[in-house]
Design a protein around this motif. Sequence first.
Motif, mmCIF file in Angstrom:
data_model
loop_
_atom_site.group_PDB
_atom_site.id
_atom_site.type_symbol
_atom_site.label_atom_id
_atom_site.label_comp_id
_atom_site.label_asym_id
_atom_site.label_seq_id
_atom_site.Cartn_x
_atom_site.Cartn_y
_atom_site.Cartn_z
ATOM 1 N N ALA A 9 34.339 40.043 38.395
ATOM 2 C CA ALA A 9 34.286 38.858 37.917
ATOM 3 C C ALA A 9 35.178 38.704 36.633
ATOM 4 O O ALA A 9 34.790 39.477 35.592
ATOM 5 N N ASP A 10 36.235 37.982 36.615
ATOM 6 C CA ASP A 10 37.115 37.985 35.170
ATOM 7 C C ASP A 10 37.377 36.639 34.885
ATOM 8 O O ASP A 10 38.164 35.815 35.513
ATOM 9 N N VAL A 11 36.646 36.028 33.830
ATOM 10 C CA VAL A 11 36.636 34.813 33.641
ATOM 11 C C VAL A 11 37.928 34.229 32.979
ATOM 12 O O VAL A 11 38.632 33.290 33.456
ATOM 13 N N SER A 29 40.464 34.118 35.831
ATOM 14 C CA SER A 29 40.254 32.911 36.505
ATOM 15 C C SER A 29 40.827 31.629 35.938
ATOM 16 O O SER A 29 41.503 30.760 36.710
ATOM 17 N N ASP A 42 42.291 28.615 44.462
ATOM 18 C CA ASP A 42 40.828 28.995 44.255
ATOM 19 C C ASP A 42 40.852 30.453 43.691
ATOM 20 O O ASP A 42 41.937 31.191 43.812
ATOM 21 N N PHE A 43 39.670 30.891 43.326
ATOM 22 C CA PHE A 43 39.643 32.418 42.749
ATOM 23 C C PHE A 43 38.286 32.838 43.427
ATOM 24 O O PHE A 43 37.435 32.315 42.876
ATOM 25 N N ALA A 84 35.923 36.304 43.928
ATOM 26 C CA ALA A 84 35.496 37.754 43.492
ATOM 27 C C ALA A 84 34.981 38.603 44.760
ATOM 28 O O ALA A 84 34.368 37.941 45.639
ATOM 29 N N MET A 144 43.974 29.336 37.766
ATOM 30 C CA MET A 144 43.504 28.006 37.924
ATOM 31 C C MET A 144 44.630 27.107 37.330
ATOM 32 O O MET A 144 45.177 26.095 37.791
#
Length: 226
Positions: A92-94, A97, A107-108, A110, A101
């Motif tokens: 998960a890499d905010v 992401s 879409d992204f 995980a 976007m």
Amino acid sequence: MNALPDCDIATVYVVDHDAAENDRVRALLAGAGWRARGFAQAESFLAAERSAGPGCLLLDVDLGAPGAGLTLQDTLLAMLDPIPVVLIAGRADVAASVRAMKAGAVDFLAKPLSDEGLLEAVGAAVSLDRQRLGRERASTDVIERAQRLSQREREVMALVAAGRMNKHIADELGISEVTVKIHRGNAMRKMQARSFADLVIMAHKLGMTSPALYHGGIGRHRRETA
């Protein structure tokens, strides 16, 4: 159920340096009815010939080096490449992401990838590409129809789209109002316009609303001869 024409079958391009995951995802996509082509590096994808039909890119964010997938996304944007992109990441890499976007990713996802989530994201991306191709084909059709118009029919169509009344068009072009109606009817038939509003929309799409485009060197108020 009838099979889709070959050119309408979507192609999903899987760019992931993890060979095992690449193979697994492509098998899943093929089982869902899509073509699936795999690449281990961005360079091999960029060098590959692509299908003219709908498709999307399933892109690993890291590609063996942190952020390498995002660099490929940036490259595609710079090339004005319209292919929809679905990004995947091993963790998960905010920040990645959000960046993806903002850059237009559909879409992204995980890893580990959910089969259902993957197929849903790819389906959405392919649907977007089908819509884009539909718009492009419609625009091409309109251009081809417009090429069948005579010069006078183009002039009348442009003036109609510019909001001129028939009597004003007749004065502008130096022809009778009856002749204007004939040319307008011919333009509607050749353009396959279902209504007057449809003809106006086509004219606007073609940029046929500027006086500079419809005069074409024809003298103002020149009367037509029998």
